[in-house]
Design a protein around this motif. Sequence first.
Motif, PDB file in Angstrom:
ATOM      1  N   MET A   1      -8.353   5.742  18.222  1.00 41.56           N
ATOM      2  CA  MET A   1      -9.172   6.678  17.466  1.00 41.56           C
ATOM      3  C   MET A   1     -10.524   7.265  18.114  1.00 41.56           C
ATOM      4  SD  MET A   1     -11.404   5.964  14.230  1.00 41.56           S
ATOM      5  CE  MET A   1     -10.149   5.177  13.201  1.00 41.56           C
ATOM      6  N   GLY A   2     -10.317   8.525  18.240  1.00 36.40           N
ATOM      7  CA  GLY A   2     -11.704   9.069  18.891  1.00 36.40           C
ATOM      8  C   GLY A   2     -12.109  10.424  18.329  1.00 36.40           C
ATOM      9  N   PHE A   3     -13.214  10.449  18.270  1.00 36.41           N
ATOM     10  CA  PHE A   3     -14.028  11.883  17.793  1.00 36.41           C
ATOM     11  C   PHE A   3     -15.724  11.840  17.869  1.00 36.41           C
ATOM     12  CE2 PHE A   3     -14.495   8.900  13.984  1.00 36.41           C
ATOM     13  CZ  PHE A   3     -15.692   9.036  13.576  1.00 36.41           C
ATOM     14  N   SER A   4     -16.303  12.854  17.935  1.00 39.15           N
ATOM     15  CA  SER A   4     -17.437  12.836  17.874  1.00 39.15           C
ATOM     16  C   SER A   4     -18.251  13.972  17.252  1.00 39.15           C
ATOM     17  CB  SER A   4     -17.903  13.315  19.611  1.00 39.15           C
ATOM     18  OG  SER A   4     -17.552  14.478  19.824  1.00 39.15           O
ATOM     19  N   ALA A   5     -19.514  13.796  16.724  1.00 35.59           N
ATOM     20  CA  ALA A   5     -20.217  14.302  15.805  1.00 35.59           C
ATOM     21  C   ALA A   5     -21.450  15.060  16.378  1.00 35.59           C
ATOM     22  CB  ALA A   5     -20.501  13.767  14.462  1.00 35.59           C
ATOM     23  N   CYS A   6     -21.822  16.168  15.991  1.00 36.48           N
ATOM     24  CA  CYS A   6     -23.141  16.689  16.826  1.00 36.48           C
ATOM     25  C   CYS A   6     -24.206  16.694  15.762  1.00 36.48           C
ATOM     26  CB  CYS A   6     -22.914  18.182  17.055  1.00 36.48           C
ATOM     27  SG  CYS A   6     -21.493  18.408  18.116  1.00 36.48           S
ATOM     28  N   ALA A   7     -25.508  16.810  16.445  1.00 38.89           N
ATOM     29  CA  ALA A   7     -26.648  16.744  15.615  1.00 38.89           C
ATOM     30  C   ALA A   7     -26.727  17.718  14.619  1.00 38.89           C
ATOM     31  CB  ALA A   7     -27.839  17.168  16.704  1.00 38.89           C
ATOM     32  N   GLY A   8     -26.951  17.348  13.264  1.00 37.59           N
ATOM     33  CA  GLY A   8     -27.090  18.057  12.110  1.00 37.59           C
ATOM     34  C   GLY A   8     -25.676  18.359  11.423  1.00 37.59           C
ATOM     35  N   ASP A   9     -24.731  17.908  11.966  1.00 35.84           N
ATOM     36  CA  ASP A   9     -23.490  17.943  11.270  1.00 35.84           C
ATOM     37  C   ASP A   9     -23.289  17.077  10.001  1.00 35.84           C
ATOM     38  OD1 ASP A   9     -21.994  19.343  12.969  1.00 35.84           O
ATOM     39  OD2 ASP A   9     -20.772  17.855  14.030  1.00 35.84           O
ATOM     40  N   PHE A  10     -22.596  17.713   9.021  1.00 34.48           N
ATOM     41  CA  PHE A  10     -22.481  16.857   7.916  1.00 34.48           C
ATOM     42  C   PHE A  10     -20.876  16.454   8.257  1.00 34.48           C
ATOM     43  CE2 PHE A  10     -20.555  15.470   3.847  1.00 34.48           C
ATOM     44  CZ  PHE A  10     -21.744  14.956   3.257  1.00 34.48           C
ATOM     45  N   CYS A  11     -20.599  15.309   8.531  1.00 37.58           N
ATOM     46  CA  CYS A  11     -19.188  14.815   9.013  1.00 37.58           C
ATOM     47  C   CYS A  11     -18.635  13.921   8.002  1.00 37.58           C
ATOM     48  CB  CYS A  11     -19.391  14.460  10.387  1.00 37.58           C
ATOM     49  SG  CYS A  11     -17.743  13.777  11.033  1.00 37.58           S
ATOM     50  N   ALA A  12     -17.698  14.415   7.197  1.00 33.53           N
ATOM     51  CA  ALA A  12     -16.830  13.635   6.206  1.00 33.53           C
ATOM     52  C   ALA A  12     -15.753  12.906   6.932  1.00 33.53           C
ATOM     53  CB  ALA A  12     -16.350  14.644   4.982  1.00 33.53           C
ATOM     54  N   LEU A  13     -15.780  11.535   6.634  1.00 32.09           N
ATOM     55  CA  LEU A  13     -14.652  10.909   6.954  1.00 32.09           C
ATOM     56  C   LEU A  13     -13.674  10.559   5.751  1.00 32.09           C
ATOM     57  CD1 LEU A  13     -16.352   8.354   9.047  1.00 32.09           C
ATOM     58  CD2 LEU A  13     -14.889   9.741  10.052  1.00 32.09           C
ATOM     59  N   LEU A  14     -12.777  11.373   5.621  1.00 27.28           N
ATOM     60  CA  LEU A  14     -11.896  11.181   4.470  1.00 27.28           C
ATOM     61  C   LEU A  14     -10.630  10.368   4.686  1.00 27.28           C
ATOM     62  CD1 LEU A  14     -11.563  12.597   1.746  1.00 27.28           C
ATOM     63  CD2 LEU A  14     -10.474  14.234   2.649  1.00 27.28           C
ATOM     64  N   GLY A  15     -10.460   9.371   3.926  1.00 25.57           N
ATOM     65  CA  GLY A  15      -9.318   8.705   4.166  1.00 25.57           C
ATOM     66  C   GLY A  15      -8.972   7.767   2.914  1.00 25.57           C
ATOM     67  N   PRO A  16      -7.769   7.378   2.770  1.00 22.60           N
ATOM     68  CA  PRO A  16      -7.540   6.682   1.530  1.00 22.60           C
ATOM     69  C   PRO A  16      -8.024   5.086   1.671  1.00 22.60           C
ATOM     70  CG  PRO A  16      -5.526   7.134   2.652  1.00 22.60           C
ATOM     71  CD  PRO A  16      -6.694   7.907   3.332  1.00 22.60           C
ATOM     72  N   ASN A  17      -7.950   4.349   0.640  1.00 31.41           N
ATOM     73  CA  ASN A  17      -8.586   3.005   0.619  1.00 31.41           C
ATOM     74  C   ASN A  17      -7.436   2.372   1.899  1.00 31.41           C
ATOM     75  OD1 ASN A  17     -10.155   2.985  -1.240  1.00 31.41           O
ATOM     76  ND2 ASN A  17      -8.662   2.564  -2.633  1.00 31.41           N
ATOM     77  N   GLY A  18      -8.346   1.610   2.767  1.00 33.11           N
ATOM     78  CA  GLY A  18      -7.335   0.841   3.813  1.00 33.11           C
ATOM     79  C   GLY A  18      -7.090   1.919   5.004  1.00 33.11           C
ATOM     80  N   ALA A  19      -7.918   2.819   5.144  1.00 32.04           N
ATOM     81  CA  ALA A  19      -7.773   3.867   6.110  1.00 32.04           C
ATOM     82  C   ALA A  19      -8.569   3.241   7.452  1.00 32.04           C
ATOM     83  CB  ALA A  19      -7.936   5.357   5.889  1.00 32.04           C
ATOM     84  N   VAL A 177     -16.437  16.792  -0.241  1.00 33.96           N
ATOM     85  CA  VAL A 177     -16.243  17.473   1.004  1.00 33.96           C
ATOM     86  C   VAL A 177     -16.245  18.999   0.828  1.00 33.96           C
ATOM     87  CG1 VAL A 177     -15.011  17.692   3.182  1.00 33.96           C
ATOM     88  CG2 VAL A 177     -14.696  15.600   1.722  1.00 33.96           C
ATOM     89  N   ARG A 178     -17.195  19.859   1.517  1.00 32.82           N
ATOM     90  CA  ARG A 178     -17.152  21.408   1.593  1.00 32.82           C
ATOM     91  C   ARG A 178     -16.515  21.930   2.494  1.00 32.82           C
ATOM     92  NH1 ARG A 178     -23.318  21.156  -0.799  1.00 32.82           N
ATOM     93  NH2 ARG A 178     -23.115  19.755  -2.350  1.00 32.82           N
ATOM     94  N   ASP A 179     -16.403  23.384   2.346  1.00 35.40           N
ATOM     95  CA  ASP A 179     -15.679  23.973   3.249  1.00 35.40           C
ATOM     96  C   ASP A 179     -16.121  23.965   4.691  1.00 35.40           C
ATOM     97  OD1 ASP A 179     -13.532  24.765   1.745  1.00 35.40           O
ATOM     98  OD2 ASP A 179     -13.992  26.666   1.398  1.00 35.40           O
ATOM     99  N   GLU A 180     -17.761  23.907   4.563  1.00 35.29           N
ATOM    100  CA  GLU A 180     -18.229  23.993   6.010  1.00 35.29           C
ATOM    101  C   GLU A 180     -18.381  22.840   6.683  1.00 35.29           C
ATOM    102  OE1 GLU A 180     -19.254  24.727   3.119  1.00 35.29           O
ATOM    103  OE2 GLU A 180     -21.504  24.033   2.772  1.00 35.29           O
ATOM    104  N   ASP A 181     -18.270  21.620   6.206  1.00 39.99           N
ATOM    105  CA  ASP A 181     -18.291  20.370   6.757  1.00 39.99           C
ATOM    106  C   ASP A 181     -17.251  19.928   7.697  1.00 39.99           C
ATOM    107  OD1 ASP A 181     -20.186  19.941   4.671  1.00 39.99           O
ATOM    108  OD2 ASP A 181     -18.985  18.588   3.147  1.00 39.99           O
TER     109      ASP A 181
END
Lengths: 218, 263
Positions: A1-19, A177-181
């Motif tokens: 698994m790999g990802f990065s988030a930038c300063a000021g991002d609202f980064c949603a981690l969406l996943g079902p239970n157990g993800a 989660v919003r469209d711009e997130d």
Amino acid sequence: MGFSACAGDFCALLGPNGAGKTTLFALMTRLFATRSGRIEIAGHDLSRDRQGALAALGVVFQQPTLDLDLSVRQNLAYFLALHGVSGRVAGRRIDAALEKLGMADRAAEKVRALNGGHRRRAEIARALSHGPNVLLLDEPTVGLDAASRASITDEVHALARDRGVTVLWATHLTDEVRDEDRLIVLHRGRVLADTTGAGFRGRRSLSDAFLDATGERP
Amino acid sequence: MTAYLVALRAIVAREMLRFVHQRGRFVSALVRPLVWLLVFAAGFRAALGLSIIPPYQTYITYETYIVPGLCGMIMLFNGMQSSLSLVYDREMGSMRLLLTSPLPRWWLLVCRLIGATAISVAQVYAFLAIAALFGIRVPPVGYVAVLPALVVAGLMLSALGLALSSLIRQLENFAGVMNFVIFPMFFLSSALYPLWKMAESSRLLHDISVINPFTHAVELIRFALHASWNGAALLWVLLSLVAFMALALWGYDPGRGMMWRKG
């Protein structure tokens, strides 16, 4: 698994239970460590510079971690002391953090007397009190009523937008989660999609897109 | 360096506050040894003949004999109880809060240890004060001399609790450990009877008692209460402290992943 988030991002981690959301958070807070993989928080490599990384990190755990018999202020003071801050500096930071979350007038109340929404706010204020660059929230709206859920979601969005705090918000509820997130969809420990809310859903509703992607449509 | 002390003060203060909030715990921590002292000892005194052994210089009553053992008992229970609260904390998540502090993990655990020991020592003094009211006294200088012994013994027994708490997954399993740790440690020691007395009935039990760290904690307290020095006991207690602390640090190592897995 790999990802990065930038300063000021609202980064949603969406996943079902157990993800793997909670596991990811345990790794990021170094409650759990593996030999492979690399996590960097605000430029600090977690395995080499644990102190720098944790100092830049504010965490709201899924389970409540407030001391019920202490007041809101005492809870925040205890937390700041764990970060080595005390006295007048701590007092100012507590006031500022509670102010941000609209909790200033409840500072002296015992946590036991607060409702679920206010307890969560106190925890978010606590996670912000040491001035972190990154805020982790693990399903922070679990068990809250619709109104508290909406207002807490709004306020944390505002924190990312107005104060440049990077927010990682784990949830399984698509309406948070919003469209711009930024949106990262997790499923069975893997990244299914790394995009934005709008990019992921296309013309469907986010909820439909999510159920399609995880193949869990009933 | 100050950040370390700020955290230490906060953690110890939190332990104290919690202790004050749980008044029942304080009372039961006092009643338990007092029952042993005022009831058990009174009945047992006739059955057991004590000869003069160091550090005592005259014949002593049985009540006098078991006071150090009961001090040890308070600390043993308290060490286990604070580790019980650690398991509880871990299940309730407040342990996560503690361990995500940027301060080194070993220091955070040492702070918990110092907090638990401070409570133990306070309880022992409360017990000694009540025992004195009932006429069971030690030489006045003993009350001062015993302080360092109590601190070392308290640290050792709390470290044992810390080590156990890191190895136990759930609260429910803890009751079993209490029975398998507290009772054997207490009965297979010099707390209730001198070891030579034990040797008369079973060599094996005597030998087990000799290596029991709790025996040495009790002897350290016993000698200190009479302002005498027992280097061997001190050494044994310190070695146990280091061993239990190492075990606890190993148990709380994030690579082992015990801190977040449930069940």
